[in-house]
Design an enzyme around this catalytic site. Structure first.
Site, mmCIF file in Angstrom:
data_model
loop_
_atom_site.group_PDB
_atom_site.id
_atom_site.type_symbol
_atom_site.label_atom_id
_atom_site.label_comp_id
_atom_site.label_asym_id
_atom_site.label_seq_id
_atom_site.Cartn_x
_atom_site.Cartn_y
_atom_site.Cartn_z
ATOM 1 N N TYR A 107 10.124 0.794 19.912
ATOM 2 C CA TYR A 107 8.657 0.972 20.151
ATOM 3 C C TYR A 107 8.169 -0.126 20.928
ATOM 4 O O TYR A 107 8.537 -1.320 20.987
ATOM 5 C CB TYR A 107 7.899 0.839 18.705
ATOM 6 C CG TYR A 107 6.407 0.954 18.762
ATOM 7 C CD1 TYR A 107 5.867 2.248 18.831
ATOM 8 C CD2 TYR A 107 5.420 -0.094 18.951
ATOM 9 C CE1 TYR A 107 4.595 2.522 19.110
ATOM 10 C CE2 TYR A 107 4.088 0.120 19.166
ATOM 11 C CZ TYR A 107 3.758 1.407 19.234
ATOM 12 O OH TYR A 107 2.311 1.778 19.340
ATOM 13 N N TRP A 109 4.963 -1.385 24.409
ATOM 14 C CA TRP A 109 4.009 -0.607 25.489
ATOM 15 C C TRP A 109 4.918 -0.847 27.155
ATOM 16 O O TRP A 109 4.056 -0.534 27.754
ATOM 17 C CB TRP A 109 2.812 -1.574 25.452
ATOM 18 C CG TRP A 109 1.876 -0.853 24.779
ATOM 19 C CD1 TRP A 109 1.742 -0.499 23.540
ATOM 20 C CD2 TRP A 109 0.342 -0.432 25.068
ATOM 21 N NE1 TRP A 109 0.646 0.270 23.387
ATOM 22 C CE2 TRP A 109 -0.235 0.045 24.186
ATOM 23 C CE3 TRP A 109 -0.247 -0.711 26.587
ATOM 24 C CZ2 TRP A 109 -1.475 0.767 24.187
ATOM 25 C CZ3 TRP A 109 -1.502 -0.279 26.545
ATOM 26 C CH2 TRP A 109 -2.100 0.405 25.628
HETATM 27 N N1 LIG Z 1 -0.824 -7.763 12.565
HETATM 28 C C1 LIG Z 1 -0.799 -6.770 13.434
HETATM 29 N N2 LIG Z 1 0.132 -6.263 14.032
HETATM 30 C C2 LIG Z 1 0.006 -5.289 15.030
HETATM 31 C C3 LIG Z 1 -1.018 -4.784 15.508
HETATM 32 C C4 LIG Z 1 -2.223 -5.299 14.721
HETATM 33 O O1 LIG Z 1 -3.461 -4.887 15.056
HETATM 34 N N3 LIG Z 1 -1.856 -6.238 13.744
HETATM 35 N N4 LIG Z 1 -1.241 -3.813 16.417
HETATM 36 C C5 LIG Z 1 -0.229 -2.985 16.475
HETATM 37 C C6 LIG Z 1 -0.288 -2.330 17.715
HETATM 38 S S1 LIG Z 1 -1.544 -1.099 17.697
HETATM 39 C C7 LIG Z 1 0.852 -2.201 18.753
HETATM 40 S S2 LIG Z 1 0.412 -0.972 19.936
HETATM 41 C C8 LIG Z 1 1.825 -3.024 18.738
HETATM 42 C C9 LIG Z 1 2.273 -3.689 19.931
HETATM 43 O O2 LIG Z 1 3.485 -4.077 20.107
HETATM 44 P P1 LIG Z 1 4.377 -3.975 21.419
HETATM 45 O O3 LIG Z 1 4.080 -2.893 22.184
HETATM 46 O O4 LIG Z 1 5.776 -4.321 21.029
HETATM 47 O O5 LIG Z 1 3.931 -5.421 22.244
HETATM 48 P P2 LIG Z 1 4.121 -6.082 23.605
HETATM 49 O O6 LIG Z 1 3.662 -7.424 23.868
HETATM 50 O O7 LIG Z 1 3.190 -5.061 24.637
HETATM 51 O O8 LIG Z 1 5.492 -5.664 24.087
HETATM 52 C C10 LIG Z 1 5.993 -5.235 25.191
HETATM 53 C C11 LIG Z 1 7.288 -6.052 25.595
HETATM 54 O O9 LIG Z 1 7.786 -5.323 26.852
HETATM 55 C C12 LIG Z 1 8.316 -6.211 27.695
HETATM 56 N N5 LIG Z 1 8.172 -5.388 28.817
HETATM 57 C C13 LIG Z 1 7.225 -5.221 29.769
HETATM 58 N N6 LIG Z 1 7.330 -4.701 31.003
HETATM 59 C C14 LIG Z 1 8.858 -4.474 30.987
HETATM 60 C C15 LIG Z 1 9.826 -3.746 31.584
HETATM 61 O O10 LIG Z 1 9.677 -3.228 32.743
HETATM 62 N N7 LIG Z 1 11.045 -3.636 31.123
HETATM 63 C C16 LIG Z 1 11.450 -4.347 29.946
HETATM 64 N N8 LIG Z 1 12.622 -4.141 29.645
HETATM 65 N N9 LIG Z 1 10.363 -4.832 29.197
HETATM 66 C C17 LIG Z 1 9.294 -4.898 29.658
HETATM 67 C C18 LIG Z 1 7.038 -7.411 27.694
HETATM 68 O O11 LIG Z 1 7.693 -8.542 28.379
HETATM 69 C C19 LIG Z 1 7.278 -7.407 26.037
HETATM 70 O O12 LIG Z 1 7.945 -8.187 25.585
HETATM 71 O O13 LIG Z 1 1.662 -4.166 17.908
HETATM 72 C C20 LIG Z 1 1.490 -3.753 16.418
HETATM 73 N N10 LIG Z 1 1.262 -4.726 15.682
HETATM 74 N N1 LIG Z 2 -7.365 -6.456 25.643
HETATM 75 C C1 LIG Z 2 -6.560 -5.984 24.862
HETATM 76 N N2 LIG Z 2 -7.230 -4.397 24.488
HETATM 77 C C2 LIG Z 2 -6.361 -3.929 23.770
HETATM 78 C C3 LIG Z 2 -4.869 -4.067 23.230
HETATM 79 C C4 LIG Z 2 -4.688 -5.449 23.684
HETATM 80 O O1 LIG Z 2 -3.537 -5.749 23.092
HETATM 81 N N3 LIG Z 2 -5.422 -6.422 24.349
HETATM 82 N N4 LIG Z 2 -4.149 -3.281 22.395
HETATM 83 C C5 LIG Z 2 -4.789 -1.871 22.638
HETATM 84 C C6 LIG Z 2 -3.934 -0.814 21.568
HETATM 85 S S1 LIG Z 2 -2.173 -0.914 21.590
HETATM 86 C C7 LIG Z 2 -4.663 -0.546 20.599
HETATM 87 S S2 LIG Z 2 -3.905 0.280 19.634
HETATM 88 C C8 LIG Z 2 -6.243 -0.496 20.618
HETATM 89 C C9 LIG Z 2 -6.520 -0.814 19.057
HETATM 90 O O2 LIG Z 2 -7.891 -0.580 18.736
HETATM 91 P P1 LIG Z 2 -8.325 -1.108 17.399
HETATM 92 O O3 LIG Z 2 -7.324 -0.798 16.498
HETATM 93 O O4 LIG Z 2 -9.681 -0.395 17.116
HETATM 94 O O5 LIG Z 2 -8.514 -2.667 17.752
HETATM 95 P P2 LIG Z 2 -8.553 -3.903 16.850
HETATM 96 O O6 LIG Z 2 -9.275 -4.999 17.772
HETATM 97 O O7 LIG Z 2 -7.332 -4.004 15.904
HETATM 98 O O8 LIG Z 2 -9.634 -3.820 15.897
HETATM 99 C C10 LIG Z 2 -11.362 -3.593 16.289
HETATM 100 C C11 LIG Z 2 -12.191 -4.361 15.262
HETATM 101 O O9 LIG Z 2 -12.292 -3.544 14.125
HETATM 102 C C12 LIG Z 2 -12.625 -4.432 13.023
HETATM 103 N N5 LIG Z 2 -12.152 -4.220 11.529
HETATM 104 C C13 LIG Z 2 -10.794 -4.548 11.378
HETATM 105 N N6 LIG Z 2 -10.729 -4.096 10.061
HETATM 106 C C14 LIG Z 2 -11.743 -3.407 9.735
HETATM 107 C C15 LIG Z 2 -12.161 -2.679 8.539
HETATM 108 O O10 LIG Z 2 -11.703 -2.589 7.500
HETATM 109 N N7 LIG Z 2 -13.404 -2.046 8.783
HETATM 110 C C16 LIG Z 2 -14.287 -2.247 9.923
HETATM 111 N N8 LIG Z 2 -15.496 -1.484 9.798
HETATM 112 N N9 LIG Z 2 -13.752 -2.864 10.857
HETATM 113 C C17 LIG Z 2 -12.679 -3.537 10.898
HETATM 114 C C18 LIG Z 2 -12.059 -5.918 13.669
HETATM 115 O O11 LIG Z 2 -12.921 -6.837 13.453
HETATM 116 C C19 LIG Z 2 -11.624 -5.506 15.101
HETATM 117 O O12 LIG Z 2 -12.118 -6.483 16.263
HETATM 118 O O13 LIG Z 2 -6.521 -1.563 21.442
HETATM 119 C C20 LIG Z 2 -6.112 -1.514 22.728
HETATM 120 N N10 LIG Z 2 -6.762 -2.389 23.439
HETATM 121 MO MO LIG Z 3 -1.631 0.185 19.520
#
Ligand SMILES: Nc1nc2c(c(=O)[nH]1)N[C@H]1C(S)=C(S)[C@@H](COP(=O)(O)OP(=O)(O)OC[C@H]3O[C@@H](n4cnc5c(=O)[nH]c(N)nc54)[C@H](O)[C@@H]3O)O[C@H]1N2
Ligand SMILES: Nc1nc2c(c(=O)[nH]1)N[C@H]1C(S)=C(S)[C@@H](COP(=O)(O)OP(=O)(O)OC[C@H]3O[C@@H](n4cnc5c(=O)[nH]c(N)nc54)[C@H](O)[C@@H]3O)O[C@H]1N2
Ligand SMILES: [Mo]
Length: 776
Positions: A107, A109
């Site tokens: 998994y 991005w």
């Molecule tokens: N506590 C908590 N945990 C969360 C979340 C949260 O809200 N709270 N959010 C979750 C969500 S929604 C998501 S999507 C995940 C995201 O988790 P990840 O998608 O695993 O996070 P990234 O930091 O985007 O990791 C991408 C990695 O790919 C590498 N990379 C970039 N380009 C390339 C390339 O061309 N080749 C290779 N081989 N590597 C590359 C980057 O250096 C980086 O290390 O985290 C989840 N974890």
């Molecule tokens: N700059 C930036 N943008 C991103 C990403 C990033 O890494 N960086 N990640 C992207 C990815 S992979 C994803 S999946 C999306 C995620 O999109 P979301 O999951 O919607 O993003 P979050 O920032 O985790 O949460 C949005 C807000 O929800 C509020 N929140 C948390 N828990 C609760 C709750 O129980 N109730 C209510 N009402 N509110 C709550 C928090 O204050 C938080 O700021 O964002 C994307 N956008």
């Molecule tokens: Mo995500």
């Protein structure tokens, strides 16, 4: 100057005397993301992986040494040796245990750019060698994806058909934003965000008089609309609030009975629950007030306002990244059904406005160039967030979406383009789980914690070091991504790495089809032209595209309007649910017999939230949301992210009253902990976060004070040291990162240094071949 495309925007490459000196936003983007500023210096940082590296113990004793993961030094080797070892291990595992024993769920991005997409390259490679255990769903939307397809429509269909912002601007009167509409999140879009549209759209809507209600523990979640009303709900209690609202609509007969009758099934069963006929508890505003901390009078007023106006109900993805995360989605849709505005301009529900840039873009869902990945010959999979459980419990049964499965016995883990030591919950449990497989292989450009915990680490190039094509669904432009700098040290493209391994396995021709990357770009682009034509889009030929640098794709004449055809004629355009209607009660879900998710939306208290007994010991609810200063863990070492740190640690925000009660002052380093783990953070205080809640962004690179050790303090601020690794429910098994309670205290004693951005220790380091300029 040439262009590059990232998940956070398109930039012009600025060079001086052959060196990359800056990335400038493109002229057409009215709201460019500052994140590009982290890249020019970031791609030449000390944390770059210079050459293939193998953990010392693995080189000597292979899998028998796996307890040394994360603590032992690395040995740098040449590419030939690395390819030999990877090929040998793949062959051994396939021969002795079958391909199912390879976990390629990988998994993450990765980067933007359709050809050099690490995960697609990995999938293509592993499918070619006979398949692997894959992952389904996502950390983003684990619970939502599963519940939505049962009760309304597959998430993919919904996200592509969200009603456009322009239609909202013209029609919406009240925008109920559960989880807010955080501008920070709209910087990004998977595959590219070539034009940032959301904050300008919010500004136009505010100017048009739309009333925004920010239902969130954090005021800044709707910080882009100054006059937004703030409803500082308790984290995890949104379903109770929605039930309270529904109770007002039903008991004051403010709901749309005709709509419910024609378009939904199972209302009566739900109504009996709502009114307390089935369990003796009326889910009225007074009941909801106790659970949510929102006064009953305010809940009643909100319900009446919703019933009297054109109302959009949006539910942020964060709400479903929780225990019982299905409920706020199911209940949000039920609430929208009660209002009867689904399919009308500006009304109904959204499942991701402002979670990313593209939702509501109102563009053609055009599928641009894509690398053909083949199909996985194996059916073996896990719901993605169960990865640690899979490693820990081989052969054991688990439930998912109404069926029972068994975890496969994984021997080899292959990752490219993700960072599990960033994204997975309960890192101390993960470290124990990660010791189970015999081999862990990763490609990355940087020494992330994931790389440091791997056996075989192969250095990948970054986007800026190769040509590619930028093309994301619902995005406005297709981009000719130009190489800006030479690959760092000995880094290679993921494609080149897999080609090298495929050659060892006699499959080079099958993997490459005899093409160079540049030939692939041409072929993938040309293959996308007929697909474009089906939308009436005429793409120029490849050479013209490459010369001009981008294609500005046309917009459809009208915005899309979600579920308007269903509303027009539900018999001719039924939903893809078993009944063809909105399922307020789902017989299918009821038949699964999961105690934690009955047949209709229901309030189910999470094990960890401010209303649970655990709050006596751990009285703060920790929100770990998406970072403003980076994409997840990417470029945490870059300028934008590092400028935001406090004493080098990730900022943690608390209400001033909570800080004062603990004798904590802003700028201090604090220790955040619960029974699962502990991390340090830099304290910020703000009235814009409700009492009882602390908030820290995800993505600070895990920095254990005792390397490789279960239970070590993290010096830097990765919230996954304390989050729970449990499924949202047995239905979805989605990630439940938001359901977590902690305590915060001042950190006494000498501050551990930040070492997250340093490479790991090497033995026999030989850096002689690397130009010293690349090392700075
Ligand atoms: N506590 C908590 N945990 C969360 C979340 C949260 O809200 N709270 N959010 C979750 C969500 S929604 C998501 S999507 C995940 C995201 O988790 P990840 O998608 O695993 O996070 P990234 O930091 O985007 O990791 C991408 C990695 O790919 C590498 N990379 C970039 N380009 C390339 C390339 O061309 N080749 C290779 N081989 N590597 C590359 C980057 O250096 C980086 O290390 O985290 C989840 N974890
Ligand atoms: N700059 C930036 N943008 C991103 C990403 C990033 O890494 N960086 N990640 C992207 C990815 S992979 C994803 S999946 C999306 C995620 O999109 P979301 O999951 O919607 O993003 P979050 O920032 O985790 O949460 C949005 C807000 O929800 C509020 N929140 C948390 N828990 C609760 C709750 O129980 N109730 C209510 N009402 N509110 C709550 C928090 O204050 C938080 O700021 O964002 C994307 N956008
Ligand atoms: Mo995500």
């Amino acid at each position: 100057m040439g262009l590059t495309s990232t998940h956070w925007g398109v930039y012009r490459i600025r060079k001086s005397e052959g060196r990359l000196v800056g990335l400038d936003p493109v002229e057409w983007d009215r709201d460019p993301s500052p994140l590009g500023r982290s890249m020019p210096e970031g791609v030449r940082a000390p944390s770059r992986i210079a050459r293939p590296a193998i953990r010392e113990g693995f080189l000597k004793n292979r899998g028998a040494s796996r307890e040394g993961r994360g603590s032992e030094p690395f040995v740098e080797v040449g590419w030939d040796e690395a390819f030999d070892i990877v090929a040998e291990e793949l062959q051994r595992v396939r021969r002795d245990f079958g391909n199912e024993a390879i976990y390629g769920g990988s998994y993450g991005w990765s980067s933007a750019g359709r050809f050099h997409h690490a995960q697609s390259q990995l999938n293509r490679f592993l499918r070619l060698i006979g398949g692997y255990t894959d992952s389904v769903d996502s950390y983003s939307l684990g619970a939502a994806r599963v519940i939505l397809r049962h009760v309304v429509a597959p998430w993919e269909d919904l996200v592509l058909s969200h009603t456009g912002w322009q239609t909202l601007e013209q029609n919406t009167e009240l925008f109920m934003a559960f989880g807010g509409l955080p501008g920070k999140n709209t910087q990004v879009n998977p595959g590219g965000a070539s034009e940032h549209i959301v904050r300008p759209a919010l500004a136009r809507m505010a100017a048009a008089g739309v009333h925004f209600v920010n239902v969130s523990p954090v005021r800044a979640d709707l910080g882009d609309v100054a006059q937004a009303e703030w409803v500082p709900v308790r984290p995890g209690s949104d379903t109770a609030l929605m039930l309270g609202l529904a109770h007002v609509l039903v008991t004051e007969t403010l709901y749309d009975r005709d709509f419910i009758e024609r378009y939904a099934v199972g209302f009566e069963t739900f109504r009996d629950y709502l009114l307390g006929h089935s369990d003796g508890i009326a889910k009225d505003a007074d009941w909801a007030a106790v659970l949510t901390d929102i006064p009953a009078g305010r809940i009643r007023d909100l319900a009446r306002a919703m019933a009297s106006r054109r109302t959009m109900i949006n539910v942020a993805w964060s709400l479903q990244r929780a225990e019982h995360g299905e409920q706020p989605y199911w209940m949000g849709i039920t609430l929208a059904a009660l209002l009867g505005q689904i399919g009308l301009p500006g009304g109904g529900f959204g499942v991701g406005y402002a979670c990313m840039n593209s939702v509501g873009a109102g563009r053609y869902p055009f599928s641009g160039p894509r690398l053909p990945q083949g199909t996985n010959p194996l059916a073996s999979f896990i719901p993605v967030a169960r990865v640690a459980d899979m490693f820990l419990n081989p052969g054991q049964p688990y439930d998912y979406d109404g069926k029972s499965y068994r975890y496969p016995n994984i021997r080899l883990v292959y990752w490219a383009g993700g960072n599990i030591f960033h994204h997975h919950q309960d890192i101390n449990k993960l470290i124990r789980a990660w010791r189970r497989p015999e081999v862990t292989i990763v490609h990355d450009a940087f020494w992330t914690a994931h790389a440091k915990f791997s056996d075989i680490v192969l250095p990948a190039t970054t986007t800026l070091e190769r040509n590619d094509i930028g093309s994301a669904s619902l995005d406005r432009f297709m981009i000719a991504m130009q190489k800006a700098v030479e690959p760092f040290a000995e880094a290679r493209d993921d494609y080149a790495i897999f080609s090298g391994i495929a050659a060892r396995l006699g499959l080079e021709e099958a993997f490459t089809e005899g093409r160079t990357p540049e030939q692939w770009l041409r072929v993938l682009y040309e293959e996308s032209r007929p697909r474009a034509e089906t939308f009436g889009i005429e793409l120029p030929d490849f050479d013209t595209f490459w010369r001009e640098g981008f294609v500005d794709l046309p917009r459809p004449r009208t915005d899309s309007l979600m579920l308007d055809d269903f509303r027009r004629d539900p018999d001719r355009h039924p939903l893809k649910t078993p009944s063809g209607r909105l399922e307020i009660t789902s017989q299918a879900i009821g038949s699964f017999g999961y105690r934690e998710i009955p047949a209709h939306p229901a309030w189910q208290p999470p094990a960890e939230w401010l209303g649970s007994a655990t709050a006596a010991r751990y009285p703060l609810h920790l929100l770990s949301n998406q970072p403003r200063t980076r994409l997840h863990s990417q470029f945490d070492h870059g300028a934008v992210s590092r400028e935001s740190k406090i004493q080098g640690r990730e900022p943690l925000t608390m209400n001033p009253a909570d800080a004062a009660a603990r004798g904590l002052t802003p700028g201090a380093v604090v220790r955040v902990y619960n029974d699962r783990g502990a991390f340090l953070a830099g304290l910020a205080v703000s009235d814009d976060i409700r009492p009882g809640v602390a908030q820290i962004a995800t993505g600070a690179w895990y920095d254990p004070v005792e390397r490789g050790t279960v239970g070590s303090l993290d010096a830097h601020g990765n919230p996954n040291l304390v989050t729970q690794d449990v499924g949202a429910s047995r239905l979805s098994q989605g990630c439940a990162a938001q359901s977590v309670l902690v305590q915060v205290e001042g950190f006494e004693g000498p501050l551990p240094p930040i070492t997250a951005f340093d490479p790991p220790p090497f033995i026999q380091p030989d850096l002689s071949g690397i130009p010293s300029t690349d090392r700075t």
